[in-house]
Design an enzyme around this catalytic site. Structure first.
Site, PDB file in Angstrom:
ATOM      1  N   CYS A 291       0.848  -1.192   0.000  1.00  0.00           N
ATOM      2  CA  CYS A 291       0.000   0.000   0.000  1.00  0.00           C
ATOM      3  C   CYS A 291       0.886   1.246   0.000  1.00  0.00           C
ATOM      4  CB  CYS A 291      -0.898  -0.004   1.240  1.00  0.00           C
ATOM      5  SG  CYS A 291      -1.989   1.432   1.304  1.00  0.00           S
TER       6      CYS A 291
ATOM      7  N   CYS B 296       0.727   4.544   6.969  1.00  0.00           N
ATOM      8  CA  CYS B 296       0.143   4.387   8.311  1.00  0.00           C
ATOM      9  C   CYS B 296       1.126   3.593   9.189  1.00  0.00           C
ATOM     10  CB  CYS B 296      -1.194   3.665   8.208  1.00  0.00           C
ATOM     11  SG  CYS B 296      -2.282   4.382   6.957  1.00  0.00           S
TER      12      CYS B 296
ATOM     13  N   CYS C 282       0.663  -0.135  10.271  1.00  0.00           N
ATOM     14  CA  CYS C 282       0.129  -1.125   9.331  1.00  0.00           C
ATOM     15  C   CYS C 282       1.195  -1.958   8.615  1.00  0.00           C
ATOM     16  CB  CYS C 282      -0.731  -0.401   8.302  1.00  0.00           C
ATOM     17  SG  CYS C 282      -1.509  -1.565   7.161  1.00  0.00           S
TER      18      CYS C 282
ATOM     19  N   CYS D  27     -17.076  -8.400   4.876  1.00  0.00           N
ATOM     20  CA  CYS D  27     -16.299  -7.171   4.645  1.00  0.00           C
ATOM     21  C   CYS D  27     -15.083  -7.500   3.783  1.00  0.00           C
ATOM     22  CB  CYS D  27     -15.804  -6.606   5.964  1.00  0.00           C
ATOM     23  SG  CYS D  27     -17.107  -6.376   7.168  1.00  0.00           S
TER      24      CYS D  27
ATOM     25  N   CYS E 191     -19.746  -5.060   2.906  1.00  0.00           N
ATOM     26  CA  CYS E 191     -18.957  -3.949   3.436  1.00  0.00           C
ATOM     27  C   CYS E 191     -17.622  -3.959   2.703  1.00  0.00           C
ATOM     28  CB  CYS E 191     -18.742  -4.170   4.931  1.00  0.00           C
ATOM     29  SG  CYS E 191     -17.612  -2.988   5.674  1.00  0.00           S
TER      30      CYS E 191
ATOM     31  N   CYS F 128     -18.936   2.874   8.407  1.00  0.00           N
ATOM     32  CA  CYS F 128     -18.203   2.184   9.456  1.00  0.00           C
ATOM     33  C   CYS F 128     -16.919   2.983   9.647  1.00  0.00           C
ATOM     34  CB  CYS F 128     -17.907   0.760   9.000  1.00  0.00           C
ATOM     35  SG  CYS F 128     -16.844  -0.155  10.138  1.00  0.00           S
TER      36      CYS F 128
ATOM     37  N   ARG G 144     -17.800  -1.708  17.759  1.00  0.00           N
ATOM     38  CA  ARG G 144     -17.176  -3.009  17.484  1.00  0.00           C
ATOM     39  C   ARG G 144     -15.839  -3.136  18.157  1.00  0.00           C
ATOM     40  NH1 ARG G 144     -19.809  -5.516  13.761  1.00  0.00           N
ATOM     41  NH2 ARG G 144     -21.350  -4.230  12.765  1.00  0.00           N
TER      42      ARG G 144
HETATM   43  S1  SF4 Z   1      -4.051   1.068   7.010  1.00  0.00           S
HETATM   44 FE1  SF4 Z   1      -2.525  -0.076   5.796  1.00  0.00          FE
HETATM   45  S2  SF4 Z   1      -3.651  -0.757   3.998  1.00  0.00           S
HETATM   46 FE2  SF4 Z   1      -4.854   0.875   4.948  1.00  0.00          FE
HETATM   47  S3  SF4 Z   1      -4.214   2.775   3.942  1.00  0.00           S
HETATM   48 FE3  SF4 Z   1      -2.904   2.557   5.754  1.00  0.00          FE
HETATM   49  S4  SF4 Z   1      -1.091   1.475   4.995  1.00  0.00           S
HETATM   50 FE4  SF4 Z   1      -2.680   1.182   3.457  1.00  0.00          FE
END
Ligand code: SF4
Length: 273
Positions: free
Chosen positions: A59, A63, A66, A103, A134, A194, A266
């Site tokens: 991705c 984040c 993640c 989901c 979802c 959500c 949740r």
């Molecule tokens: S949480 Fe993970 S998968 Fe979602 S946008 Fe951020 S880096 Fe990408």
């Protein structure tokens, strides 16, 4: 939702009010949350959703929590967008074990024009099985939101993650404003929202309160509010984050319940977006 119950929902919470809820004695807080919960929900019933990653890893977002972010090396096996048929097989399995909602999550900044037709086929196929649908696909533009709604998507997950104040310490590649804009498109399209956040990323009590205030003070409360406990993954910048007190996690759930009495709060542990 009747007009009388809607009228009791508030969208004007202040930081002082929400902090006062957080710091009250634990049993008083639980009692208040339970009282609100039992006024709107069957006390011991939970709704079960099954989550499937339809595209994993690489991705472009950063984040810090993640393992799917391409910015960190976590040894995660990357996968391209799953075939529609495979997704439908997984949905059938989820239905067979009692899930009522399916989901589907993709680790994208936003869906591409090339991927949208497949995503729409997945929604239609899962919906045709009698499951609620979802998805979480990253940022959406208005046309994509409309297309998903028309295909039969019931819920769109897009988490705010944390407070606006703490957000830049966790994500730099997507703004808080962009997240709120996606939520606004989802609401306009008639789909349900959500949206929640993650605890245990080094945020303060004010940050926790401000995240809940952002959600509760939206024009309509999200129907579903996932509260995640950070899962620390080696290779991510938050791998050594300090553990949070489990009682503080429960306090967060209880305050979320009080602020958004009709939402499904949740319990989750993991990463969503
Ligand atoms: S949480 Fe993970 S998968 Fe979602 S946008 Fe951020 S880096 Fe990408």
């Amino acid at each position: 939702m009747s007009a009388s119950t809607t009228a009791t929902l508030r969208h004007d919470w202040s930081l002082a009010e929400v902090k006062a809820l957080f710091v009250q004695p634990f049993n008083d807080l639980l009692f208040q949350a339970q009282t609100v919960h039992r006024a709107h929900f069957d006390a011991n019933r939970v709704q079960v959703s099954t989550l499937l990653s339809i595209k994993t890893g690489a991705c472009p977002e950063d984040c810090k929590y993640c393992p799917q972010s391409g910015h960190y090396n976590t040894g995660l096996e990357k996968e391209k967008l799953m075939e529609v048929q495979k997704v439908l097989e997984e949905a059938a399995r989820a239905k067979a074990i009692g899930s009522t909602r399916f989901c589907m999550g993709a680790a994208w900044k936003h869906p591409s024009a090339k991927d949208m037709p497949y995503v729409l086929q997945m929604v239609k196929g899962v919906k045709a099985m009698g499951l609620e649908t979802c998805m979480t696909l990253g940022r959406l533009d208005q046309d994509q939101t409309e297309a998903l709604a028309q295909a039969g998507l019931d819920y769109y997950n897009h988490n705010l993650d944390t407070s606006p104040e703490f957000y830049a310490s966790i994500i730099t590649t997507r703004t808080y404003g962009e997240r709120l804009q996606t939520l606004a498109y989802v609401r306009e399209s008639g789909m349900k929202i959500c949206s929640g956040g993650i605890l245990g990323m080094g945020e303060s009590l004010d940050d926790r309160a401000n995240l809940l205030i952002q959600l509760a003070n939206l024009p309509e409360h999200p129907e579903s509010v996932p509260i995640n406990m950070l899962v620390k993954v080696a290779g991510t910048p938050l791998e050594n984050a300090e553990d949070i007190d489990p009682f503080d996690f429960i306090r967060m759930l209880a305050v979320a319940r009080i602020l958004m009495p009709q939402s499904h709060v949740r319990l989750s542990a993991g990463v969503k977006r």
